[in-house]
Each structure stands twice: as structure tokens, then as C-alpha cells.
Design an enzyme around this catalytic site. Structure first.
Site, PDB file in Angstrom:
ATOM      1  N   ILE A   1       0.858  -1.183   0.000  1.00  0.00           N
ATOM      2  CA  ILE A   1       0.000   0.000   0.000  1.00  0.00           C
ATOM      3  C   ILE A   1       0.898   1.238   0.000  1.00  0.00           C
ATOM      4  O   ILE A   1       0.542   2.304   0.444  1.00  0.00           O
ATOM      5  CB  ILE A   1      -1.013  -0.027   1.168  1.00  0.00           C
ATOM      6  N   TRP A   2       2.134   1.059  -0.503  1.00  0.00           N
ATOM      7  CA  TRP A   2       3.089   2.148  -0.777  1.00  0.00           C
ATOM      8  C   TRP A   2       3.544   2.875   0.493  1.00  0.00           C
ATOM      9  O   TRP A   2       3.731   4.088   0.483  1.00  0.00           O
ATOM     10  CB  TRP A   2       2.499   3.159  -1.783  1.00  0.00           C
ATOM     11  N   HIS A   3       3.737   2.124   1.569  1.00  0.00           N
ATOM     12  CA  HIS A   3       4.177   2.740   2.822  1.00  0.00           C
ATOM     13  C   HIS A   3       5.603   2.309   3.169  1.00  0.00           C
ATOM     14  O   HIS A   3       5.934   2.132   4.337  1.00  0.00           O
ATOM     15  CB  HIS A   3       3.227   2.366   3.970  1.00  0.00           C
ATOM     16  N   TYR A   4       6.429   2.149   2.156  1.00  0.00           N
ATOM     17  CA  TYR A   4       7.809   1.733   2.419  1.00  0.00           C
ATOM     18  C   TYR A   4       8.580   2.878   3.084  1.00  0.00           C
ATOM     19  O   TYR A   4       8.291   4.048   2.899  1.00  0.00           O
ATOM     20  CB  TYR A   4       8.497   1.274   1.132  1.00  0.00           C
ATOM     21  N   HIS A   5       9.589   2.493   3.868  1.00  0.00           N
ATOM     22  CA  HIS A   5      10.338   3.472   4.663  1.00  0.00           C
ATOM     23  C   HIS A   5      11.672   2.851   5.074  1.00  0.00           C
ATOM     24  O   HIS A   5      11.913   1.668   4.854  1.00  0.00           O
ATOM     25  CB  HIS A   5       9.530   3.872   5.907  1.00  0.00           C
TER      26      HIS A   5
END
Length: 585
Positions: free
Chosen positions: A518-522
Site C-alpha cells: 500500500i506504498w508505505h515503504y520506509h
């Protein structure tokens, strides 16, 4: 002596008043105040000048940061992508899926596939991830703010600064209302109403889409800056940070950046000679560690393998990468639900978030053709081992998909995702071209607690499906068995991981098979390992990193609120520090 103290006190008071008026602003916010958005190729025709700050990346953090710094200092903002304005794939909710599927070299979204086989995307447009996301706005928890050590008063000033400009309350869509009711009937309570705050239970959050479905992005926040101090260049791909490593200096000092314009021409932009001037890297969780590596900051053996001169050995650059794993359950309905993106969320005590999406918008730009790795055809190949997949098999599916059961196009998704997560991986260069994606590994569900929480999330969705609210949505008003929706969902989740169809007895296996992003890479530039508490890069001077690459876990249910706030927060913090030093405080 007393007089000099009194003079100093009065001077400090004047500085505080001036700073307050600068940062709060007396003028009404208006997009008419946006600075000119120029192509990078115009840089060579400009009169040579230096800058107090060069911000690399005009994204979720970079735009509010550059706007804030420009209130007092000369700022150059370099964005590798184009403008969001006039781009219908960015601006309108109905084109959300098209924007993510567009594989053109100049599209707002650049796809990448992790080594785990999960398809992901990174933004390539002014405004960053706020231009390609689902629009949900929810603040970080108070525990997250305390954990990272930020000033809570300044945080509580910075969130509203963003919200007043681009955030609204949604007019809740039917599918989102159904999830709200289903969550409460399933015991995810209490109902906290409409709130930006991160609180356990069920709530409706904010959105950056207005009532017409028009998206407001971090790029809009540039209108809060001083256009006389702020220069924005588009299609400016920063290749590396330039350092002055003269003998006798304690640390290598950043003096500028080297970037390529849209025509492939090379340019250099330089800081002025003020000791407080800085390069601020806000290129995102993929771009920021990648740029540090290309600039010679990272594990020395990795740098040498790409023939990159070592400026500073730091074994932690690119390490600790993480992405919140998500699994979605497809729910057939008696009629097609209206399109909705995330508006409602269930925040469970177990560290699992439940959200929902539904439908596709129909517009003149709607997808009518095959779109490579991002297309639905690939999802239908997910049950075939990777070495047996082929374009011919995808084309065969595309030819016969008109014969698919109608229910496949009638339904919505309930999503479960993991807070944190605890599973981590790494990022490494493939080559030295900044325009290309590095290799990224997230190691989804490698930590057993993440897998346990995923199973908890799936079981929570099962309870939701058994509620009266969701039974009413099914074709026969009696709901669907969990086995049936799981087997349908195995094929609906698009990744490149071989699947076990019709074998959903193991929820652990379902979690592993159907993991998506859900594009929450960090991660990749963690505090204490790559940057200090003020986000200055350790071991060099004149460089900071301000974006999600510094996070050890993703904040809140969705990070965009915190990342935009973060840009404002660090902009104010930097201004306060310089004003304080100027006053001799």
C-alpha cells in the site's frame, strides 16, 4: 551590564515576533502564489547564483520544507518529475488506477518490483506520493511523536498548517459506510467519528480529494512560500551531491549538487559560503538512500564495486528497509459499488489496520489496453511459477476475459495491513544511473509477529463479513463463506509470487501468497545510524535527510499526513535554529 542584557532581551523578542509573522503568515493561502515551475533546462540560461538551501526532491516532505525555508532564505527545489497541474491522471480520483498503471517514462508513477516479487510504485512528480496515493489523511499516534523525539508543540502547530490548506472531510461513500458499520458490529470499537487523530476503534479520517474528486497535493503547499526566494526546477534528476574534501577538514562538506535536465544536459548548482547553508535530501525512502550511495556515502565495498569514490564509509545506508504488508479480500456484491478510496479505518489493539476500497472510475482515459507488469492480466498469471509465465499466456487471458463471471466486476475490497512492520530488508544499487530503480528487498513476513498479526486481520475481516451489514450486500442477502472469498482473493491480489489456489486452509499461507503493498515503504537512512536527531547526515557537514527514509516504522495508519507535517516541522526548526544563532542565543 544590565542594559546590555535588556537590549539582548528586546532583540530576542523582536526576532521571535518576526519569526512568528514569517512562519504563520498573514496573507490568505492561495494557489495563485505558486512560484513559477520551470524546466531544468532553463537553469543554464539563468544568471549564476548560489543558494542557502538546495532541496532534492519536491515530494511529500520536500514541498512544505522548501516553502517554509523560502520565507527567509533563497531556496532551489529540484524535482525529477513533471508538474501535477493539468495531469488528469494525478488530479482526478476517477483516474487513480490509470496513474499507477501508466508505464510511460514521463508518468507520475515509476513502478518497481521488490526482490520479494511484490509490485510497488514510487512517485515521479512534483508533490510526490500525494499525487499517486489513495488520499487518506490521518495523523501519527502521540506515541510515535514521542518515540522519534520531536517537539510536540511544534508538531501540533505543523499538522494544522498542512490541514488548513489541502485537507477536507470526505462525504463518506456507501462502501466506506458499510465498512464503518461492519467494523463496529464486529467489535472494532468505539466509533470515534470524524477525526485526524490516531485512536483505537473505528473512525473516518480526512482526505486530500475535494467533493468533486479533485486531488490537492503537497505541491499546493509551495504557495505558502515566498516566490521571490523559491526557484522550482522540474525534470531535474540529481545524480550526486558534490563534496569539498580538502585535506585538513574534519568532515567532507557539501558544496552543491550535480543534476541532469530533461534533455540529458548536465548542470551544477551550488550553496553559498554561509556555514549554515545545506543540501536537504527529500527524495523519498527509495531515492534518498540511493542518492547518498551515488554520492559516495555508504558501505565502502558496495561503493567500490560500482566504482563510486568513497566520501564516507557508513554500513547502514540502505539498510532497515521495510514496507507495510497488505492483503486484500475481494467481496462480491449484488450491484457494482461506487468508486471509493480509503475514508474509513479500523485501528485494532493488535496493531492491524482495516480499510477498504471499491470500484473503478470511468473516464475518457480509462484503461482499454494492456499495461505491462501493472495490468490485471499479470494477476491472472499469479498461480503460475515465474519461469513459466509468458506474454502469450497474458494475451490469452486478455482475449477471453469478456467471458469471466460478471461478479468479478461487481464488488469491493476490504484491506488489512500490519502496523510497523517488524520485518526488514535492504536496498542496494544495481547501477549508477539515478533514474533507474535500485534493488529493494522487504522480506515480508520474515518476522513471525507480522504473520500472526496478518492472520488476526484476516479473521477480523471474516467477522465483518458475518455482520448483517455485509450480508445485505451479497446477491442472496445471506453473505459468502470465507473459503469462497479467500479463493477468489488469491487471484485478485496482483504480485509475482506463485500462489496456492483453492488451498486456503492455512491463513498463514494466504498471507504469504497474496501480500501486496500500500506504498508505505520506509527506512534506509535511520536516525542514529545514518542521520542524527536533527536529521543531519553523520560524518559529513551540510547535508540533511528529511523524509520517510528516516523512519523505523510507518507512522499512523497512512503516512502522508506525518510526512507533510515533517517537512513543515523541520523547515520551522531550521529557521528557529538560524534565528537563534543570529541572536546569539
Amino acid at each position: 551590564m544590565a542594559l546590555s542584557k535588556r537590549v539582548l532581551f528586546i532583540f530576542q523578542a523582536i526576532v521571535c515576533v518576526c519569526f512568528f509573522s514569517l512562519t504563520q503568515g498573514n496573507q490568505q493561502f492561495s494557489l495563485r502564489n505558486l512560484p513559477p515551475l520551470q524546466k531544468a533546462s532553463t537553469f543554464g540560461a539563468m544568471r549564476p547564483e548560489t543558494y542557502d538551501y538546495i532541496v532534492v526532491g519536491g515530494g511529500t516532505a520536500g514541498c512544505p520544507l522548501a516553502a517554509t525555508l523560502s520565507l527567509r532564505y533563497k531556496v532551489l527545489l529540484l524535482e525529477r518529475g513533471g508538474s501535477p497541474y493539468g495531469n488528469r491522471n494525478v488530479s482526478y480520483m476517477e483516474n487513480f488506477h490509470i496513474g499507477l498503471s501508466n508505464m510511460a517514462p514521463d508518468s507520475a508513477s515509476q513502478a518497481f518490483i521488490s526482490t520479494d516479487g511484490v509490485i510497488n510504485a514510487r512517485a515521479r512528480v512534483l508533490g510526490g506520493g500525494t499525487c499517486i496515493n489513495a488520499g487518506f489523511y490521518s495523523r501519527a499516534s502521540s506515541s510515535f511523536i514521542q518515540e522519534v523525539g520531536w517537539d510536540e508543540d511544534l508538531v501540533n502547530e505543523s499538522f494544522p498548517w498542512v490541514e488548513d490548506k489541502i485537507v477536507q472531510w470526505p462525504k463518506i461513500a456507501p462502501w466506506q459506510a458499510a465498512l464503518r458499520d461492519g467494523l463496529l458490529q464486529a467489535g472494532v470499537s468505539p466509533f470515534n467519528g470524524y477525526t485526524y487523530d490516531h485512536v483505537s476503534g473505528t473512525k473516518v479520517g480526512g482526505t486530500i480529494f475535494d467533493e468533486t474528486g479533485y486531488r490537492h497535493t503537497a505541491a499546493d503547499l509551495l504557495a505558502a512560500g515566498d516566490p521571490n526566494n523559491l526557484r522550482v526546477l522540474l525534470h531535474a534528476s540529481v545524480n550526486k551531491i558534490v563534496f569539498n574534501s580538502q585535506r585538513g577538514q574534519l568532515k567532507p562538506r557539501a558544496t552543491g549538487v550535480q543534476f541532469t535536465d530533461e534533455n540529458g544536459r548536465l548542470h551544477q548548482a551550488f550553496l553559498n559560503n554561509n556555514c549554515d547553508s545545506e543540501i536537504v535530501v527529500s527524495a523519498g525512502a527509495i531515492g534518498s538512500p540511493q542518492l547518498l550511495l551515488l554520492s559516495g556515502i555508504g558501505p565502502k565495498n558496495d561503493l567500490k564495486s560500482h566504482k563510486i569514490p568513497v566520501v564516507l564509509h557508513n554500513k547502514y545506508v540502505g539498510k532497515g528497509m521495510a514496507d507495510n504488508p497488505m492483503n486484500s479480500i475481494f467481496i462480491p456484491t449484488k450491484s457494482p459499488p461506487r468508486q471509493s478510496l480509503i475514508e474509513t479505518v479500523g485501528i485494532t489493539e493488535a496493531g492491524v489496520f482495516i480499510e477498504a476500497s471499491s470500484g473503478f472510475g470511468q473516464s475518457p482515459e480509462s484503461i482499454h489496453c494492456h499495461h505491462g507488469i501493472m495490468s490485471a492480466e499479470i494477476g491472472q498469471l499469479s498461480t503460475i511459477p515465474p519461469n513459466q509465465r509468458s506474454l502469450e499466456k497474458a494475451q490469452k487471458y486478455a482475449h477471453t476475459k469478456l467471458n469471466l463471471p460478471k461478479e468479478i466486476f461487481h464488488g469491493g475490497f476490504i484491506l488489512e495491513k500490519i502496523d510497523g512492520p517488524l520485518s526488514t530488508g535492504h536496498l542496494a544499487l544495481i547501477d549508477t544511473d539515478v533514474r533507474n530503480n535500485p534493488a529493494v528487498t522487504f522480506n515480508y513476513f520474515s518476522h513471525p509477529q507480522d504473520l500472526t498479526r496478518c492472520v488476526y486481520g484476516i479473521k477480523t475481516i471474516e467477522r465483518i463479513l458475518k455482520t448483517n451489514r455485509f450480508s445485505e450486500l451479497s446477491a442472496n442477502n445471506d453473505g459468502y463463506s470465507m473459503e469462497r472469498v479467500l479463493n477468489m482473493s488469491v487471484q485478485a491480489n496482483v504480485n509475482l509470487i506463485p500462489k496456492h489456489t483453492n488451498d486456503t486452509e492455512s491463513l498463514e499461507q494466504f498471507c504469504r501468497d497474496t501480500v501486496i503493498t500500500i506504498w508505505h515503504y520506509h527506512g534506509g537512512c535511520h536516525v542514529g545510524k545514518v542521520v542524527d536527531q536533527q536529521h543531519r547526515v553523520l560524518g559529513v557537514s551540510g547535508v540533511r535527510v528529511v523524509d520517510g527514509s528516516t523512519f523505523s516504522r510507518s507512522p499512523g495508519t497512512n503516512p502522508q499526513a506525518t510526512v507533510m507535517m515533517m517537512g513543515r516541522y523541520f523547515g520551522v526548526m531550521i529557521l528557529r535554529g538560524r534565528l537563534g544563532r543570529a541572536a546569539g542565543v
